[in-house]
Design a protein around this motif. Structure first.
Motif, mmCIF file in Angstrom:
data_model
loop_
_atom_site.group_PDB
_atom_site.id
_atom_site.type_symbol
_atom_site.label_atom_id
_atom_site.label_comp_id
_atom_site.label_asym_id
_atom_site.label_seq_id
_atom_site.Cartn_x
_atom_site.Cartn_y
_atom_site.Cartn_z
ATOM 1 N N SER A 4 0.725 -1.265 -0.095
ATOM 2 C CA SER A 4 -0.105 0.164 0.039
ATOM 3 C C SER A 4 0.881 1.252 0.016
ATOM 4 O O SER A 4 0.443 2.256 -0.762
ATOM 5 C CB SER A 4 -0.930 -0.054 1.184
ATOM 6 N N ASN A 5 2.028 1.178 0.782
ATOM 7 C CA ASN A 5 2.864 2.165 0.771
ATOM 8 C C ASN A 5 3.506 2.499 -0.914
ATOM 9 O O ASN A 5 3.630 3.845 -1.364
ATOM 10 C CB ASN A 5 4.004 2.274 1.776
ATOM 11 N N ALA A 6 3.589 1.525 -1.568
ATOM 12 C CA ALA A 6 4.168 1.427 -2.946
ATOM 13 C C ALA A 6 3.094 2.139 -3.931
ATOM 14 O O ALA A 6 3.377 3.010 -4.579
ATOM 15 C CB ALA A 6 4.580 0.065 -3.429
ATOM 16 N N ALA A 7 1.969 1.753 -3.769
ATOM 17 C CA ALA A 7 0.754 2.150 -4.472
ATOM 18 C C ALA A 7 0.526 3.577 -4.230
ATOM 19 O O ALA A 7 0.131 4.330 -5.011
ATOM 20 C CB ALA A 7 -0.557 1.309 -4.102
ATOM 21 N N GLU A 13 3.845 4.220 -13.711
ATOM 22 C CA GLU A 13 5.362 3.789 -14.431
ATOM 23 C C GLU A 13 6.474 3.822 -13.227
ATOM 24 O O GLU A 13 7.494 3.772 -13.685
ATOM 25 C CB GLU A 13 5.654 5.112 -15.238
ATOM 26 N N GLY A 14 5.785 3.946 -12.183
ATOM 27 C CA GLY A 14 6.903 3.529 -10.877
ATOM 28 C C GLY A 14 7.486 4.918 -10.821
ATOM 29 O O GLY A 14 8.435 4.974 -10.161
ATOM 30 N N ARG A 15 7.023 6.118 -11.029
ATOM 31 C CA ARG A 15 7.515 7.415 -10.538
ATOM 32 C C ARG A 15 7.105 7.846 -9.492
ATOM 33 O O ARG A 15 5.881 7.611 -8.976
ATOM 34 C CB ARG A 15 7.358 8.498 -11.766
ATOM 35 N N LEU A 16 7.920 8.642 -8.715
ATOM 36 C CA LEU A 16 7.572 9.064 -7.413
ATOM 37 C C LEU A 16 6.213 10.301 -7.382
ATOM 38 O O LEU A 16 6.489 11.218 -7.768
ATOM 39 C CB LEU A 16 8.901 9.899 -6.785
ATOM 40 N N LEU A 17 5.292 9.693 -6.653
ATOM 41 C CA LEU A 17 4.134 10.714 -6.507
ATOM 42 C C LEU A 17 4.087 11.469 -5.318
ATOM 43 O O LEU A 17 3.508 12.697 -5.431
ATOM 44 C CB LEU A 17 2.756 10.097 -7.036
ATOM 45 N N PHE A 19 6.472 11.589 -1.364
ATOM 46 C CA PHE A 19 7.415 10.908 -0.748
ATOM 47 C C PHE A 19 7.344 10.843 0.640
ATOM 48 O O PHE A 19 7.320 11.826 1.574
ATOM 49 C CB PHE A 19 8.885 11.676 -1.105
ATOM 50 N N LEU A 20 6.670 9.745 1.352
ATOM 51 C CA LEU A 20 6.211 9.496 2.760
ATOM 52 C C LEU A 20 6.872 8.465 3.645
ATOM 53 O O LEU A 20 6.940 9.018 4.786
ATOM 54 C CB LEU A 20 4.628 8.953 2.484
ATOM 55 N N THR A 21 7.550 7.696 2.969
ATOM 56 C CA THR A 21 8.198 6.499 3.621
ATOM 57 C C THR A 21 9.370 6.010 2.524
ATOM 58 O O THR A 21 8.940 5.724 1.417
ATOM 59 C CB THR A 21 7.348 5.618 4.322
ATOM 60 N N ILE A 22 10.356 5.387 3.179
ATOM 61 C CA ILE A 22 11.005 4.400 2.185
ATOM 62 C C ILE A 22 10.621 3.227 2.259
ATOM 63 O O ILE A 22 10.802 2.252 1.108
ATOM 64 C CB ILE A 22 12.464 4.303 3.100
ATOM 65 N N ASP A 23 9.683 2.576 3.075
ATOM 66 C CA ASP A 23 8.987 1.451 2.858
ATOM 67 C C ASP A 23 8.135 1.401 1.590
ATOM 68 O O ASP A 23 7.486 2.382 1.000
ATOM 69 C CB ASP A 23 8.251 1.303 4.147
ATOM 70 N N GLY A 24 8.472 0.419 0.735
ATOM 71 C CA GLY A 24 7.888 0.291 -0.660
ATOM 72 C C GLY A 24 8.430 0.850 -1.570
ATOM 73 O O GLY A 24 8.227 0.726 -2.727
ATOM 74 N N LEU A 25 9.383 1.502 -1.396
ATOM 75 C CA LEU A 25 10.494 1.872 -2.537
ATOM 76 C C LEU A 25 11.943 1.224 -2.667
ATOM 77 O O LEU A 25 12.306 0.556 -1.653
ATOM 78 C CB LEU A 25 11.103 3.270 -2.333
ATOM 79 N N GLY A 26 12.202 0.591 -3.890
ATOM 80 C CA GLY A 26 13.196 -0.306 -4.181
ATOM 81 C C GLY A 26 14.544 0.556 -4.316
ATOM 82 O O GLY A 26 14.682 1.536 -4.348
ATOM 83 N N ARG A 27 15.395 -0.343 -4.493
ATOM 84 C CA ARG A 27 17.097 0.224 -4.513
ATOM 85 C C ARG A 27 17.271 1.289 -5.992
ATOM 86 O O ARG A 27 17.792 2.284 -5.557
ATOM 87 C CB ARG A 27 18.097 -1.033 -4.709
ATOM 88 N N GLU A 28 16.380 0.897 -6.824
ATOM 89 C CA GLU A 28 16.440 1.507 -8.001
ATOM 90 C C GLU A 28 16.134 3.354 -7.683
ATOM 91 O O GLU A 28 16.595 4.236 -8.197
ATOM 92 C CB GLU A 28 15.614 1.349 -9.362
ATOM 93 N N VAL A 316 8.709 14.728 -7.522
ATOM 94 C CA VAL A 316 7.665 14.817 -7.133
ATOM 95 C C VAL A 316 6.760 15.616 -7.933
ATOM 96 O O VAL A 316 5.705 15.329 -8.453
ATOM 97 C CB VAL A 316 7.400 14.777 -5.531
ATOM 98 N N ILE A 317 7.387 16.851 -8.068
ATOM 99 C CA ILE A 317 6.258 17.927 -8.589
ATOM 100 C C ILE A 317 6.566 17.608 -10.125
ATOM 101 O O ILE A 317 5.483 17.761 -11.119
ATOM 102 C CB ILE A 317 6.855 19.376 -8.523
ATOM 103 N N GLY A 318 7.672 16.766 -10.704
ATOM 104 C CA GLY A 318 7.675 16.466 -12.355
ATOM 105 C C GLY A 318 6.560 15.246 -12.505
ATOM 106 O O GLY A 318 5.868 15.437 -13.366
ATOM 107 N N THR A 319 6.470 14.177 -11.480
ATOM 108 C CA THR A 319 5.542 13.212 -11.878
ATOM 109 C C THR A 319 3.959 13.774 -11.723
ATOM 110 O O THR A 319 3.292 13.473 -12.518
ATOM 111 C CB THR A 319 5.718 11.992 -10.481
#
Ligand code: NCD
Length: 329
Positions: A4-7, A13-17, A19-28, A316-319
């Motif tokens: 749910s954190n990732a969603a 497309e996996g872009r950052l909407l 930025f709330l937590t590191i949880d759910g984000l991958g190494r890339e 975030v502003i870009g996405t």
């Protein structure tokens, strides 16, 4: 990884909407943030310290809890991206007159704010705002309760990468009040996601969560064993304001057992860096000689915080811009 954190934080497309937590984000994604920040470090050294990436955008800093370092570096980051910045000190504004968080949000949206940077004493406050924000409005968590402080963790990762190059192969010790620390929680997630080989926490039992091993760390209750041979020592502030009851005999006793002195620092790798998110309590968490010594990178952390916050704000502003274009197309 929490789906749910990732969603909530990423678009299709996996872009950052948000930025709330590191949880759910991958190494890339974490690496993309670090690489983007790398490109921004030079801006602070120019005579004209600005790039036009967020010109015409409005960023509102909503600080429901006091902060100096985090608020000012967020403000500078927005200004260096050429955004307009509103600083709302909520403890002296409408919320203290009974307005709900949602009403504050709606009023600011009516002023066409594009981004909220939120600091709040309750865990989950930034998630709540992100769930209720209008489409096209990004939210960045600047620290919520004991839960998360993801930009602090990323500026710490940036500092480590600048000094050590690779994350793999590193031994990192986080020392102190892990129980109350949103910084430690975000750092542990980021260090493990970036592939650090050993993350240690060093703390008295009373300042650790009930299942510290569940965090994916090695636990030490002895400072000397805990920092032996490490490459990075991250000291945490004693979070007195969050402590209930007597978790410590005294600050003097805490310093005797867990304080970082030059004698103890000699047990770590000779090139070990010493970090602290600030504000430091000298003589409680560490000696002044260590805080101001040659292994300390504490002031660099503050400078890098601007580049990391510029990276996250611009991403975030870009996405959010792209998602608005898709709606109107
Ligand atoms: C941290 C925070 O507020 O969580 N500080 C900061 O962001 N500069 C750590 C702390 O207060 O101990």
């Amino acid at each position: 990884m929490n789906r749910s954190n990732a969603a909530l934080q990423l678009d299709e497309e996996g872009r950052l909407l948000h930025f709330l937590t590191i949880d759910g984000l991958g190494r890339e994604m974490l690496t993309e943030i670090l690489d983007t920040a790398e490109g921004f470090t030079g801006v602070s050294e120019r005579t004209i310290k600005k790039v036009p990436l967020c010109r015409g955008k409005v960023v509102a800093n909503l600080f429901f809890e006091t902060s100096t370092r985090t608020r000012t570096t967020f403000e500078l980051a927005s200004k260096r991206l050429s955004a307009d910045v509103l600083n709302l000190n909520i403890s002296t504004s409408a919320t203290s007159k009974g307005e709900t968080l949602l009403d504050t949000l709606r009023n600011l949206e009516a002023m066409h704010v594009d981004m909220f940077v939120v600091r709040h004493a309750s865990s989950g406050a930034a998630h709540f705002i992100a769930r209720h924000a209008d489409r096209g409005v990004g939210v960045i968590n600047a620290g919520d309760g004991r839960h998360a402080h993801p930009t602090q963790a990323m500026l710490d990762m940036f500092t480590i990468r600048r000094h050590k190059g690779e994350f793999t192969g590193l031994r990192v010790a986080i020392v102190g009040d892990v129980l109350h620390s949103r910084v430690a929680r975000s750092q542990i997630l980021a260090l493990n996601t970036l592939g650090v080989s050993e993350v240690r926490v060093v703390a008295p039992r009373t300042l650790l969560p009930s299942d510290p091993h569940g965090l994916g760390v090695h636990v030490y209750h002895d400072m000397e064993a805990g920092i032996r041979d490490v490459d990075v020592i991250i000291m945490l502030r004693l979070q007195r304001e969050r402590m209930q009851g007597a978790l410590l005999p005294s600050e003097h006793e805490y310093f005797r057992l867990f304080g970082l002195t030059e004698r103890r620092l000699a047990l770590a790798d000779s090139h070990a860096i010493v970090m602290h998110p600030g504000p430091i309590n000298r003589g409680v968490e560490m000696d002044s000689q260590v805080a101001d010594g040659s292994n300390s990178v504490i002031l660099q952390q503050v400078s890098y915080g601007i580049a990391i916050r510029m990276a996250v704000i611009s991403m975030v502003i870009g996405t959010q811009n792209l998602s608005m274009q898709e709606v109107s197309a």
